[in-house]
Design a protein around this motif. Structure first.
Motif, PDB file in Angstrom:
ATOM      1  N   GLY A 327       0.784  -1.218   0.000  1.00  0.00           N
ATOM      2  CA  GLY A 327       0.000   0.000   0.000  1.00  0.00           C
ATOM      3  C   GLY A 327       0.819   1.272   0.000  1.00  0.00           C
ATOM      4  O   GLY A 327       0.251   2.373   0.041  1.00  0.00           O
ATOM      5  N   GLY A 328       2.138   1.171  -0.047  1.00  0.00           N
ATOM      6  CA  GLY A 328       3.005   2.345  -0.060  1.00  0.00           C
ATOM      7  C   GLY A 328       4.069   2.206  -1.131  1.00  0.00           C
ATOM      8  O   GLY A 328       3.931   1.448  -2.096  1.00  0.00           O
ATOM      9  N   THR A 329       5.159   2.933  -0.933  1.00  0.00           N
ATOM     10  CA  THR A 329       6.263   2.911  -1.884  1.00  0.00           C
ATOM     11  C   THR A 329       7.540   2.535  -1.150  1.00  0.00           C
ATOM     12  O   THR A 329       7.811   3.044  -0.057  1.00  0.00           O
ATOM     13  N   VAL A 330       8.318   1.650  -1.748  1.00  0.00           N
ATOM     14  CA  VAL A 330       9.601   1.238  -1.191  1.00  0.00           C
ATOM     15  C   VAL A 330      10.669   1.470  -2.248  1.00  0.00           C
ATOM     16  O   VAL A 330      10.373   1.791  -3.403  1.00  0.00           O
ATOM     17  N   TYR A 331      11.915   1.275  -1.833  1.00  0.00           N
ATOM     18  CA  TYR A 331      13.034   1.451  -2.756  1.00  0.00           C
ATOM     19  C   TYR A 331      13.978   0.266  -2.605  1.00  0.00           C
ATOM     20  O   TYR A 331      14.531   0.026  -1.527  1.00  0.00           O
ATOM     21  N   GLY A 379       4.432  13.183   3.532  1.00  0.00           N
ATOM     22  CA  GLY A 379       3.837  14.158   4.431  1.00  0.00           C
ATOM     23  C   GLY A 379       4.844  14.684   5.445  1.00  0.00           C
ATOM     24  O   GLY A 379       6.052  14.515   5.301  1.00  0.00           O
ATOM     25  N   VAL A 380       4.337  15.312   6.514  1.00  0.00           N
ATOM     26  CA  VAL A 380       5.200  15.855   7.558  1.00  0.00           C
ATOM     27  C   VAL A 380       5.578  14.734   8.518  1.00  0.00           C
ATOM     28  O   VAL A 380       4.723  14.027   9.037  1.00  0.00           O
ATOM     29  N   GLN A 381       6.890  14.577   8.741  1.00  0.00           N
ATOM     30  CA  GLN A 381       7.407  13.515   9.606  1.00  0.00           C
ATOM     31  C   GLN A 381       8.643  14.026  10.329  1.00  0.00           C
ATOM     32  O   GLN A 381       9.311  14.952   9.858  1.00  0.00           O
ATOM     33  N   TRP A 382       8.930  13.389  11.468  1.00  0.00           N
ATOM     34  CA  TRP A 382      10.208  13.625  12.137  1.00  0.00           C
ATOM     35  C   TRP A 382      11.134  12.463  11.829  1.00  0.00           C
ATOM     36  O   TRP A 382      10.729  11.291  11.906  1.00  0.00           O
ATOM     37  N   ARG A 392       3.975  14.374  -1.194  1.00  0.00           N
ATOM     38  CA  ARG A 392       3.407  13.137  -1.744  1.00  0.00           C
ATOM     39  C   ARG A 392       4.455  12.283  -2.432  1.00  0.00           C
ATOM     40  O   ARG A 392       4.301  11.063  -2.541  1.00  0.00           O
ATOM     41  N   ASP A 393       5.532  12.942  -2.911  1.00  0.00           N
ATOM     42  CA  ASP A 393       6.542  12.210  -3.680  1.00  0.00           C
ATOM     43  C   ASP A 393       7.688  11.698  -2.825  1.00  0.00           C
ATOM     44  O   ASP A 393       8.610  11.054  -3.330  1.00  0.00           O
ATOM     45  N   GLY A 394       7.681  11.997  -1.527  1.00  0.00           N
ATOM     46  CA  GLY A 394       8.716  11.472  -0.639  1.00  0.00           C
ATOM     47  C   GLY A 394       9.991  12.290  -0.585  1.00  0.00           C
ATOM     48  O   GLY A 394      10.907  11.940   0.160  1.00  0.00           O
ATOM     49  N   VAL A 395      10.089  13.366  -1.350  1.00  0.00           N
ATOM     50  CA  VAL A 395      11.301  14.178  -1.349  1.00  0.00           C
ATOM     51  C   VAL A 395      11.323  15.039  -0.087  1.00  0.00           C
ATOM     52  O   VAL A 395      10.372  15.780   0.196  1.00  0.00           O
ATOM     53  N   ALA A 396      12.418  14.939   0.670  1.00  0.00           N
ATOM     54  CA  ALA A 396      12.508  15.626   1.953  1.00  0.00           C
ATOM     55  C   ALA A 396      12.739  17.119   1.774  1.00  0.00           C
ATOM     56  O   ALA A 396      13.636  17.529   1.027  1.00  0.00           O
ATOM     57  N   HIS A 397      11.927  17.913   2.478  1.00  0.00           N
ATOM     58  CA  HIS A 397      12.120  19.355   2.546  1.00  0.00           C
ATOM     59  C   HIS A 397      12.166  19.724   4.027  1.00  0.00           C
ATOM     60  O   HIS A 397      11.175  19.571   4.742  1.00  0.00           O
ATOM     61  N   ALA A 398      13.333  20.167   4.472  1.00  0.00           N
ATOM     62  CA  ALA A 398      13.529  20.460   5.890  1.00  0.00           C
ATOM     63  C   ALA A 398      12.609  21.589   6.345  1.00  0.00           C
ATOM     64  O   ALA A 398      12.336  22.531   5.593  1.00  0.00           O
ATOM     65  N   GLN A 399      12.123  21.484   7.595  1.00  0.00           N
ATOM     66  CA  GLN A 399      11.325  22.533   8.215  1.00  0.00           C
ATOM     67  C   GLN A 399      11.992  22.940   9.527  1.00  0.00           C
ATOM     68  O   GLN A 399      11.537  22.578  10.618  1.00  0.00           O
TER      69      GLN A 399
END
Length: 565
Positions: A327-331, A379-382, A392-399
């Motif tokens: 149900g998700g995406t792996v690499y 989404g937003v994760q730690w 949605r695409d999994g690319v990390a953008h620092a906050q």
């Protein structure tokens, strides 16, 4: 003819019967002799020297010897533009393997032949000489037309064989020196022109994975100068580290096929036009989710080993990289075939993949969940203690604005603590005299609102009961991927905690309302709270049977002061 370099006359020729030049007369109507100003002069065989500058001087003189400097005669000169004999041009028109060596055809036109009459073609393999052959020139009227001012351009052609054993050419480059020299053996004082490089081994191997048949269609061409002594052909399948999966021999039906690409790109190699091959290879279980490479091999060994020449394909991916799963995406890592976990940079973008562990609700155990293993964060994760928006695409953008720290009772700030409230070894009636956290009392840090000291995700909310199964207090656990934050001993019932399992919390956010005497804030490097709690009276623990392996308590007062990350 005048040698400007040696400052001396080379030759003189009396012109008789000036030719009519009406074109000159039209452009020079004011000059009486313009109508008959043409001349055509042949000096015959002259001794000229390479590198010297020469001028043609047109002279009108009062005496037939052409000098006019005897005191009674005079002359008038016009110097044509100087020409320096320093031209050198050459080309290799064709290169093929031949019996006993490499056949080289082309042309060499150079003014250096005026002083260096011996010409050679010298063959180099990876920069080292493998043979040489003296040039016997032949007519090349096409070169004469293109380079009419270059010495002997009309007689500059050659077609010869540079002697060598072609079977020694396995990998690398051939190149040729076109040399003119004063030495009959091809050494001495020489002037060289260098050819381009020619690969002794060339090819192309492509592969296309066919999911419907779970096979890889391989095609390509491979031309090698050492092919004639290596009659066996193989396709060998390896991983990206060169470890072999299997090999397949080729035969007359799937090899030595016609290829215009090979003939065009490596026409100097014998058989390049008939060096194509094609075969469909099965994908084994060990190959799935890996990057593979396919080798085309010429060898003298029927089993595919021996003395061989290889050409490798680029990486061919078999269900690697980003793939849907659970149900998700792996690499899948092409080099290992394993699911990626943690941080991974792909094509310049950073992604984070779950290690598969999570808190088991109600048990505080950190357990493995196969369905989560390798799942890409969105989404937003730690992660590793910092906040990112993975979109949605999994690319990390620092906050970074969400990475701040806060005291749990901001109005009091750090405040002050009595001896028994502090972290570490103190008596205060505790087991082993060790305190695994920091107590914020209602008296020294007043207020009901308990604020998150750092961001993260709520991984459990549970209660501590006495021996009669009565609730003593409730606690909330927040994990930021690096540190577990334990908020306990402040909440008498579940309703006093206003966040839920799975919620994201941010620094300074109210997570509950204290109604007991103090908040105990604990911080541990392990999210396995059951093990942390079992070792709450010692600074750290180690247990290889546990998912996290170890855990260490952190001094909250120190952390909130220095903000370690």
């Amino acid at each position: 003819m005048y040698d400007n370099t040696a400052h001396q006359q080379v030759a003189a020729k009396l012109v008789t019967g000036n030719a009519a030049r009406p074109d000159v007369q039209q452009s020079n109507a004011g000059i009486a002799t313009a109508t008959a100003s043409g001349f055509n002069c042949d000096f015959g065989q002259l001794t000229l020297h390479a590198g010297h500058s020469y001028s043609i001087v047109s002279r009108y003189s009062t005496i037939s010897t052409g000098n006019g400097d005897n005191g009674s005669a005079s002359h008038q000169d016009y110097w044509m533009p100087a020409v320096t004999l320093n031209q050198a041009h050459a080309s290799i028109d064709g290169l093929t393997a031949a019996a006993g060596g490499i056949r080289v055809a082309g042309w060499l036109a150079t003014d250096q032949l005026l002083d260096k009459p011996f010409a050679y073609v010298i063959g180099l393999y990876n920069g080292k000489e493998f043979g040489r052959q003296k040039i016997s020139f032949s007519d090349r009227p096409d070169v004469a037309r293109a380079y009419s001012q270059t010495y002997q351009s009309g007689h500059s052609g050659f077609d010869l064989v540079v002697p060598t054993n072609n079977t020694v050419f396995k990998q690398g480059q051939l190149s040729f020196i076109l040399r003119v020299t004063d030495d009959p053996a091809g050494n001495g004082h020489a002037n060289d022109l260098n050819s381009q490089s020619y690969a002794v081994n060339a090819g192309e191997v492509t592969g296309v994975y066919k999911p419907t048949t779970n096979a890889v269609a391989i095609s390509g061409w491979h031309a090698a100068m050492g092919q004639s002594s290596r009659p066996y052909q193989y396709l060998i399948v390896t991983d990206l580290n060169g470890h072999e999966f299997y090999r397949r021999p080729l035969n007359e039906t799937n090899s030595n096929l016609t290829t215009s690409t090979g003939a065009r790109q490596a026409g100097w190699i014998a058989g390049a036009g008939n060096s194509a091959f094609a075969l469909t290879l099965p994908v084994t279980e060990q190959m799935n989710h890996r990057g593979i490479r396919v080798i085309h091999r010429y060898t003298d060994d029927a089993a595919g080993n021996g003395n061989y020449i290889d050409w490798w394909s680029p990486e061919i991916d078999i269900n690697t990289g980003f793939q849907p799963l659970n149900g998700g995406t792996v690499y899948y890592d092409p080099a290992t075939g394993q699911l990626a976990t943690g941080w991974r940079n792909v094509a310049g973008n950073n992604y984070y993949f779950a290690d598969g562990y999570q808190m088991k609700p109600g048990s505080d155990d950190w357990v493995y969940n196969d369905q989560l293993h390798g799942q890409m964060y969105t989404g937003v994760q730690w992660a590793d203690g910092h906040c990112y928006d993975f979109g949605r695409d999994g690319v990390a953008h620092a906050q970074p604005w969400n990475d701040s720290w806060s005291w749990p009772f901001p109005a009091s700030g750090e405040g002050s603590f009595a001896f028994g409230q502090g972290f570490g070894y103190n008596w205060a009636g505790r087991t082993n005299s060790y305190h695994d956290g920091l107590d914020f009392g209602a008296y020294d840090h007043p207020g009901a609102d308990v604020h998150a000291v750092h961001g993260g995700r709520v991984i459990d909310i549970a209660t501590v009961r006495d021996q009669q199964a009565r609730d003593l207090w409730w606690y909330a656990l927040v994990w930021d991927g690096r540190t577990l934050f334990v908020y306990q001993e402040a909440f008498s019932n579940r309703s006093r905690i206003i966040v839920n399992v799975g919620d994201l919390v941010y620094p300074g956010q109210v997570i509950g309302y204290r109604d007991l005497s103090h908040l105990h804030l604990g911080m541990n490097t392990s999210p396995n709270y059951r093990m942390d709690l079992a070792h709450s009276y010692q600074p750290n623990w180690t247990d290889s049977s546990q998912a996290t392996g170890s855990g260490s308590w952190i001094d909250p007062e120190w952390a909130l002061r220095v903000r370690p990350y």
